[in-house]
Design a protein around this motif. Structure first.
Motif, PDB file in Angstrom:
ATOM      1  N   ALA A 135       0.836  -1.210   0.000  1.00 20.45           N
ATOM      2  CA  ALA A 135       0.000   0.000   0.000  1.00 20.45           C
ATOM      3  C   ALA A 135       0.864   1.250   0.000  1.00 20.45           C
ATOM      4  N   ALA A 136       1.909   1.243   0.814  1.00 25.29           N
ATOM      5  CA  ALA A 136       2.807   2.399   0.859  1.00 25.29           C
ATOM      6  C   ALA A 136       3.651   2.492  -0.408  1.00 25.29           C
ATOM      7  N   ARG A 137       4.102   1.349  -0.887  1.00 19.29           N
ATOM      8  CA  ARG A 137       4.998   1.339  -2.046  1.00 19.29           C
ATOM      9  C   ARG A 137       4.305   1.848  -3.306  1.00 19.29           C
ATOM     10  N   ILE A 138       3.019   1.552  -3.456  1.00 16.44           N
ATOM     11  CA  ILE A 138       2.303   1.961  -4.673  1.00 16.44           C
ATOM     12  C   ILE A 138       1.685   3.349  -4.542  1.00 16.44           C
ATOM     13  N   GLY A 139       1.876   3.970  -3.385  1.00 10.98           N
ATOM     14  CA  GLY A 139       1.456   5.356  -3.230  1.00 10.98           C
ATOM     15  C   GLY A 139       0.041   5.573  -2.767  1.00 10.98           C
ATOM     16  N   ALA A 140      -0.546   4.580  -2.088  1.00 12.32           N
ATOM     17  CA  ALA A 140      -1.870   4.819  -1.494  1.00 12.32           C
ATOM     18  C   ALA A 140      -1.753   5.935  -0.461  1.00 12.32           C
ATOM     19  N   ASP A 141      -2.728   6.816  -0.435  1.00 10.94           N
ATOM     20  CA  ASP A 141      -2.672   7.942   0.504  1.00 10.94           C
ATOM     21  C   ASP A 141      -3.026   7.501   1.925  1.00 10.94           C
ATOM     22  N   TYR A 142      -3.891   6.492   2.023  1.00 10.98           N
ATOM     23  CA  TYR A 142      -4.339   6.019   3.334  1.00 10.98           C
ATOM     24  C   TYR A 142      -4.401   4.500   3.337  1.00 10.98           C
ATOM     25  N   ALA A 143      -4.109   3.926   4.488  1.00  9.33           N
ATOM     26  CA  ALA A 143      -4.239   2.487   4.713  1.00  9.33           C
ATOM     27  C   ALA A 143      -5.180   2.286   5.891  1.00  9.33           C
ATOM     28  N   GLY A 144      -6.216   1.478   5.683  1.00  2.00           N
ATOM     29  CA  GLY A 144      -7.229   1.309   6.715  1.00  2.00           C
ATOM     30  C   GLY A 144      -7.067   0.015   7.482  1.00  2.00           C
ATOM     31  N   PHE A 145      -7.220   0.118   8.803  1.00  5.75           N
ATOM     32  CA  PHE A 145      -7.135  -1.027   9.707  1.00  5.75           C
ATOM     33  C   PHE A 145      -8.452  -1.101  10.476  1.00  5.75           C
ATOM     34  N   VAL A 146      -9.145  -2.227  10.346  1.00  4.44           N
ATOM     35  CA  VAL A 146     -10.500  -2.361  10.863  1.00  4.44           C
ATOM     36  C   VAL A 146     -10.473  -2.901  12.287  1.00  4.44           C
ATOM     37  N   PHE A 147     -11.034  -2.125  13.202  1.00  4.22           N
ATOM     38  CA  PHE A 147     -11.115  -2.544  14.611  1.00  4.22           C
ATOM     39  C   PHE A 147     -12.524  -2.986  14.988  1.00  4.22           C
ATOM     40  N   ALA A 148     -13.472  -2.785  14.100  1.00  7.34           N
ATOM     41  CA  ALA A 148     -14.852  -3.218  14.344  1.00  7.34           C
ATOM     42  C   ALA A 148     -14.993  -4.696  14.004  1.00  7.34           C
TER      43      ALA A 148
ATOM     44  N   PRO B 277      -0.276   3.894  16.269  1.00  8.72           N
ATOM     45  CA  PRO B 277      -0.208   5.325  15.938  1.00  8.72           C
ATOM     46  C   PRO B 277      -1.111   5.693  14.761  1.00  8.72           C
ATOM     47  N   LEU B 278      -2.401   5.779  15.026  1.00 13.29           N
ATOM     48  CA  LEU B 278      -3.358   6.130  13.984  1.00 13.29           C
ATOM     49  C   LEU B 278      -3.318   7.630  13.709  1.00 13.29           C
ATOM     50  N   GLN B 279      -3.470   7.991  12.458  1.00  9.21           N
ATOM     51  CA  GLN B 279      -3.509   9.406  12.072  1.00  9.21           C
ATOM     52  C   GLN B 279      -4.919   9.877  11.719  1.00  9.21           C
ATOM     53  N   VAL B 280      -5.790   8.911  11.439  1.00  9.90           N
ATOM     54  CA  VAL B 280      -7.186   9.205  11.119  1.00  9.90           C
ATOM     55  C   VAL B 280      -8.062   8.210  11.866  1.00  9.90           C
ATOM     56  N   VAL B 281      -9.173   8.708  12.428  1.00 15.37           N
ATOM     57  CA  VAL B 281     -10.181   7.844  13.044  1.00 15.37           C
ATOM     58  C   VAL B 281     -11.435   7.932  12.187  1.00 15.37           C
ATOM     59  N   GLN B 282     -11.835   6.793  11.622  1.00 13.01           N
ATOM     60  CA  GLN B 282     -13.003   6.733  10.745  1.00 13.01           C
ATOM     61  C   GLN B 282     -14.147   6.081  11.504  1.00 13.01           C
TER      62      GLN B 282
ATOM     63  N   SER C  57       8.234   1.061   3.853  1.00 10.09           N
ATOM     64  CA  SER C  57       8.160   1.382   2.429  1.00 10.09           C
ATOM     65  C   SER C  57       7.898   2.856   2.166  1.00 10.09           C
ATOM     66  N   GLY C  58       7.812   3.652   3.214  1.00 11.99           N
ATOM     67  CA  GLY C  58       7.604   5.085   3.026  1.00 11.99           C
ATOM     68  C   GLY C  58       6.747   5.685   4.115  1.00 11.99           C
ATOM     69  N   GLU C  59       6.847   6.998   4.234  1.00 15.17           N
ATOM     70  CA  GLU C  59       6.129   7.705   5.293  1.00 15.17           C
ATOM     71  C   GLU C  59       4.870   8.414   4.788  1.00 15.17           C
ATOM     72  N   GLY C  60       4.603   8.300   3.492  1.00 15.07           N
ATOM     73  CA  GLY C  60       3.518   9.100   2.932  1.00 15.07           C
ATOM     74  C   GLY C  60       2.124   8.552   3.161  1.00 15.07           C
ATOM     75  N   THR C  61       2.002   7.267   3.462  1.00 13.26           N
ATOM     76  CA  THR C  61       0.687   6.651   3.628  1.00 13.26           C
ATOM     77  C   THR C  61       0.227   6.785   5.070  1.00 13.26           C
ATOM     78  N   LYS C  62      -0.949   7.353   5.275  1.00 14.75           N
ATOM     79  CA  LYS C  62      -1.464   7.611   6.619  1.00 14.75           C
ATOM     80  C   LYS C  62      -2.290   6.423   7.120  1.00 14.75           C
TER      81      LYS C  62
ATOM     82  N   PHE D 158      -7.162  13.761  21.031  1.00 13.71           N
ATOM     83  CA  PHE D 158      -6.002  13.353  20.232  1.00 13.71           C
ATOM     84  C   PHE D 158      -5.691  14.440  19.207  1.00 13.71           C
ATOM     85  N   PRO D 159      -5.067  15.524  19.650  1.00  9.02           N
ATOM     86  CA  PRO D 159      -4.780  16.637  18.744  1.00  9.02           C
ATOM     87  C   PRO D 159      -3.973  16.168  17.526  1.00  9.02           C
ATOM     88  N   GLY D 160      -4.380  16.635  16.367  1.00  9.36           N
ATOM     89  CA  GLY D 160      -3.693  16.265  15.135  1.00  9.36           C
ATOM     90  C   GLY D 160      -4.291  15.060  14.435  1.00  9.36           C
ATOM     91  N   VAL D 161      -5.093  14.286  15.149  1.00 11.28           N
ATOM     92  CA  VAL D 161      -5.758  13.139  14.532  1.00 11.28           C
ATOM     93  C   VAL D 161      -7.020  13.624  13.829  1.00 11.28           C
TER      94      VAL D 161
END
Length: 226
Positions: A18-31, A78-83, A52-57, A100-103
């Motif tokens: 996901a990071a290598r191909i340039g996806a902007d976000y990677a989702g991890f399901v906790f539900a 270390p989540l950057q977005v809460v969906q 593979s890179g720091e660009g994918t959130k 969570f400031p910044g999230v």
């Protein structure tokens, strides 16, 4: 540029890809879901992704989130977005942002099968969403799933998108679309409706597991859109 989120990652190989191909976000399901991961698993997957890179959130996906659950998970992963995919209130959204400031907080809005037939759709969207103005950072529309809240792999009537896009433009936040997207149809949706982002999970899977070639193809199709 239309952003891409690949959701439901469960293996280090998929996370790295996901990071290598340039996806902007990677989702991890906790539900509760067949793609559900623990906080410890998410932490390891995010670490693999960072190789593979720091660009994918990293995005954590929750349904009817409880505050104690998020505090515990954020201490490990270390989540950057809460969906938020359930019936979370604006007050809860505000609490996430303040705690969570910044999230960033994304709120999902389910699209029911009859929505495209509503003559009052614009008014219905305002009635449904105005209370979230100012407390979310993006809106995600997805096919309604009565059990899991989303992730059904089914498309909704895309004709409703302009009503939601207008609301997002009014409030200065991005609109993302999910629901049954694949490498074969994502170009049509993103090109026709100019959404700010697209979200895929089952559409880049084979036999229930992420297919790395489909992931690459999905991102490539989106990047071709001018």
């Amino acid at each position: 540029m239309t952003e891409v989120k690949i959701c439901g990652l469960r293996t280090a190989e998929a996370a790295r890809t996901a990071a290598r191909i340039g996806a902007d976000y990677a989702g991890f399901v906790f539900a509760p879901s067949k793609r559900q991961v623990t906080a410890a698993e998410a932490r390891a997957l995010i670490a693999a992704m960072r190789e593979s890179g720091e660009g994918t959130k990293a995005v954590g996906v929750f349904v009817n989130l409880e505050r104690e659950t998020l505090v515990r998970i954020m201490a490990e992963a270390p989540l950057q977005v809460v969906q938020l995919h359930g019936q979370e209130t604006p007050e809860l959204c505000r609490w996430v942002k303040e705690t969570f400031p910044g999230v960033r907080v994304w709120k999902a809005s389910p699209i029911a099968s009859g929505d495209s037939q509503r003559a009052d759709l614009q008014d219905a969207v305002k009635l449904r969403l105005d209370r979230y103005a100012g407390v979310i950072d993006a809106l995600l529309i997805d096919t309604h799933d009565p059990v899991y809240g989303g992730g059904s792999g089914k498309t909704f009537a895309w004709e409703v998108i302009p009503a939601y896009l207008a609301w997002c433009r009014q409030h200065g936040i991005p609109l993302l679309a999910a629901g049954g997207l694949t490498p074969d149809n994502v170009g049509e949706l993103a090109g026709r409706y100019a959404v700010d982002g697209v979200d895929v999970s089952s559409g880049v899977e084979t036999d229930g597991m992420k297919d790395l070639d489909k992931m690459r193809s999905f991102v490539e199709r989106v990047r071709r859109i001018v």
